[in-house]
Design a protein around this motif. Sequence first.
Motif, mmCIF file in Angstrom:
data_model
loop_
_atom_site.group_PDB
_atom_site.id
_atom_site.type_symbol
_atom_site.label_atom_id
_atom_site.label_comp_id
_atom_site.label_asym_id
_atom_site.label_seq_id
_atom_site.Cartn_x
_atom_site.Cartn_y
_atom_site.Cartn_z
ATOM 1 N N TRP A 38 90.579 -7.470 76.929
ATOM 2 C CA TRP A 38 89.177 -7.906 76.877
ATOM 3 C C TRP A 38 88.696 -8.115 75.455
ATOM 4 C CZ3 TRP A 38 85.120 -5.576 74.502
ATOM 5 C CH2 TRP A 38 85.257 -4.237 74.136
ATOM 6 N N GLN A 39 89.054 -7.227 74.540
ATOM 7 C CA GLN A 39 88.581 -7.368 73.162
ATOM 8 C C GLN A 39 89.227 -8.560 72.441
ATOM 9 O OE1 GLN A 39 89.058 -3.861 70.812
ATOM 10 N NE2 GLN A 39 87.569 -4.529 69.287
ATOM 11 N N PRO A 40 90.567 -8.742 72.516
ATOM 12 C CA PRO A 40 91.146 -9.927 71.877
ATOM 13 C C PRO A 40 90.659 -11.241 72.469
ATOM 14 C CG PRO A 40 92.856 -8.325 72.370
ATOM 15 C CD PRO A 40 91.600 -7.834 73.006
ATOM 16 N N ILE A 41 90.419 -11.268 73.779
ATOM 17 C CA ILE A 41 89.901 -12.495 74.393
ATOM 18 C C ILE A 41 88.488 -12.777 73.899
ATOM 19 C CG2 ILE A 41 89.117 -13.492 76.579
ATOM 20 C CD1 ILE A 41 91.614 -12.322 77.872
ATOM 21 N N LEU A 42 87.668 -11.738 73.796
ATOM 22 C CA LEU A 42 86.316 -11.906 73.278
ATOM 23 C C LEU A 42 86.343 -12.387 71.828
ATOM 24 C CD1 LEU A 42 83.250 -11.556 73.676
ATOM 25 C CD2 LEU A 42 83.541 -9.217 72.843
ATOM 26 N N LEU A 43 87.139 -11.738 71.003
ATOM 27 C CA LEU A 43 87.232 -12.116 69.594
ATOM 28 C C LEU A 43 87.800 -13.526 69.430
ATOM 29 C CD1 LEU A 43 86.949 -11.268 66.611
ATOM 30 C CD2 LEU A 43 89.278 -10.416 66.765
ATOM 31 N N GLY A 44 88.854 -13.846 70.170
ATOM 32 C CA GLY A 44 89.441 -15.182 70.100
ATOM 33 C C GLY A 44 88.476 -16.261 70.551
ATOM 34 N N SER A 45 87.724 -15.964 71.611
ATOM 35 C CA SER A 45 86.735 -16.933 72.100
ATOM 36 C C SER A 45 85.633 -17.173 71.073
ATOM 37 C CB SER A 45 86.120 -16.446 73.407
ATOM 38 O OG SER A 45 87.114 -16.293 74.383
ATOM 39 N N LEU A 46 85.200 -16.098 70.421
ATOM 40 C CA LEU A 46 84.187 -16.253 69.381
ATOM 41 C C LEU A 46 84.714 -17.059 68.196
ATOM 42 C CD1 LEU A 46 82.538 -12.716 69.375
ATOM 43 C CD2 LEU A 46 81.529 -14.866 70.163
ATOM 44 N N MET A 47 85.972 -16.852 67.835
ATOM 45 C CA MET A 47 86.569 -17.627 66.739
ATOM 46 C C MET A 47 86.666 -19.105 67.113
ATOM 47 S SD MET A 47 87.218 -15.796 64.065
ATOM 48 C CE MET A 47 88.408 -16.765 63.193
ATOM 49 N N ILE A 48 87.049 -19.380 68.346
ATOM 50 C CA ILE A 48 87.131 -20.766 68.803
ATOM 51 C C ILE A 48 85.748 -21.415 68.782
ATOM 52 C CG2 ILE A 48 87.628 -22.241 70.797
ATOM 53 C CD1 ILE A 48 89.866 -20.203 71.514
ATOM 54 N N ALA A 49 84.741 -20.691 69.282
ATOM 55 C CA ALA A 49 83.380 -21.227 69.289
ATOM 56 C C ALA A 49 82.875 -21.455 67.870
ATOM 57 C CB ALA A 49 82.450 -20.273 70.032
ATOM 58 N N TYR A 50 83.170 -20.526 66.967
ATOM 59 C CA TYR A 50 82.757 -20.688 65.571
ATOM 60 C C TYR A 50 83.453 -21.896 64.937
ATOM 61 C CZ TYR A 50 81.954 -19.638 60.656
ATOM 62 O OH TYR A 50 81.592 -19.708 59.338
ATOM 63 N N GLY A 51 84.738 -22.066 65.217
ATOM 64 C CA GLY A 51 85.467 -23.219 64.684
ATOM 65 C C GLY A 51 84.902 -24.538 65.199
ATOM 66 N N ILE A 52 84.566 -24.577 66.481
ATOM 67 C CA ILE A 52 83.972 -25.787 67.053
ATOM 68 C C ILE A 52 82.617 -26.066 66.410
ATOM 69 C CG2 ILE A 52 82.958 -26.751 69.165
ATOM 70 C CD1 ILE A 52 85.247 -25.354 70.698
ATOM 71 N N ASN A 53 81.831 -25.007 66.222
ATOM 72 C CA ASN A 53 80.521 -25.162 65.597
ATOM 73 C C ASN A 53 80.659 -25.698 64.170
ATOM 74 O OD1 ASN A 53 77.767 -24.997 65.168
ATOM 75 N ND2 ASN A 53 77.871 -22.872 64.515
ATOM 76 N N ARG A 54 81.543 -25.134 63.405
ATOM 77 C CA ARG A 54 81.766 -25.584 62.018
ATOM 78 C C ARG A 54 82.270 -27.028 62.013
ATOM 79 N NH1 ARG A 54 78.963 -24.183 58.653
ATOM 80 N NH2 ARG A 54 77.769 -24.006 60.519
ATOM 81 N N TRP A 55 83.225 -27.332 62.893
ATOM 82 C CA TRP A 55 83.805 -28.667 62.935
ATOM 83 C C TRP A 55 82.742 -29.704 63.281
ATOM 84 C CZ3 TRP A 55 85.047 -32.398 66.730
ATOM 85 C CH2 TRP A 55 85.978 -33.348 66.308
ATOM 86 N N ARG A 56 81.882 -29.390 64.264
ATOM 87 C CA ARG A 56 80.840 -30.332 64.667
ATOM 88 C C ARG A 56 79.783 -30.507 63.578
ATOM 89 N NH1 ARG A 56 78.455 -29.336 70.306
ATOM 90 N NH2 ARG A 56 77.689 -31.440 69.934
ATOM 91 N N SER A 57 79.404 -29.397 62.930
ATOM 92 C CA SER A 57 78.369 -29.515 61.902
ATOM 93 C C SER A 57 78.887 -30.230 60.654
ATOM 94 C CB SER A 57 77.834 -28.128 61.525
ATOM 95 O OG SER A 57 78.802 -27.376 60.839
ATOM 96 N N TRP A 58 80.167 -30.054 60.341
ATOM 97 C CA TRP A 58 80.726 -30.735 59.163
ATOM 98 C C TRP A 58 81.029 -32.197 59.457
ATOM 99 C CZ3 TRP A 58 84.371 -26.067 58.142
ATOM 100 C CH2 TRP A 58 83.686 -25.122 57.378
ATOM 101 N N ARG A 59 81.225 -32.525 60.747
ATOM 102 C CA ARG A 59 81.524 -33.911 61.104
ATOM 103 C C ARG A 59 80.302 -34.792 60.982
ATOM 104 N NH1 ARG A 59 83.163 -34.856 66.986
ATOM 105 N NH2 ARG A 59 81.158 -35.842 67.083
#
Length: 62
Positions: A38-59
Motif C-alpha cells: 500500500w505504501q509503495p503504491i501510494l508513493l509511486g502514484s504520487l510520483m507519477i501524478a507529480y511528473g504528469i503535473n510538471r510535464w503538463r505545466s512545462w509543456r
Amino acid sequence: MSKIRLGLGFVIMLLGVTIIVRSALVVAEKGLALSALWQPILLGSLMIAYGINRWRSWRVKP
C-alpha cells in the motif's frame, strides 16, 4: 531548455513506475503479504501524478 524540462517530467513519472514495480517484485520474492504494497503504491502514484503535473505545466508555453 523546454525539452530538458519535459524530459525531467518524464523521468519523474518513470521513477514512480519504478517504485511500484520494484516493490511488487520484492514482495513477490520475499513472500510478503500484499498489504505491504500500500505504501509503495501510494508513493509511486504520487510520483507519477507529480511528473504528469510538471510535464503538463512545462509543456504550456507562456
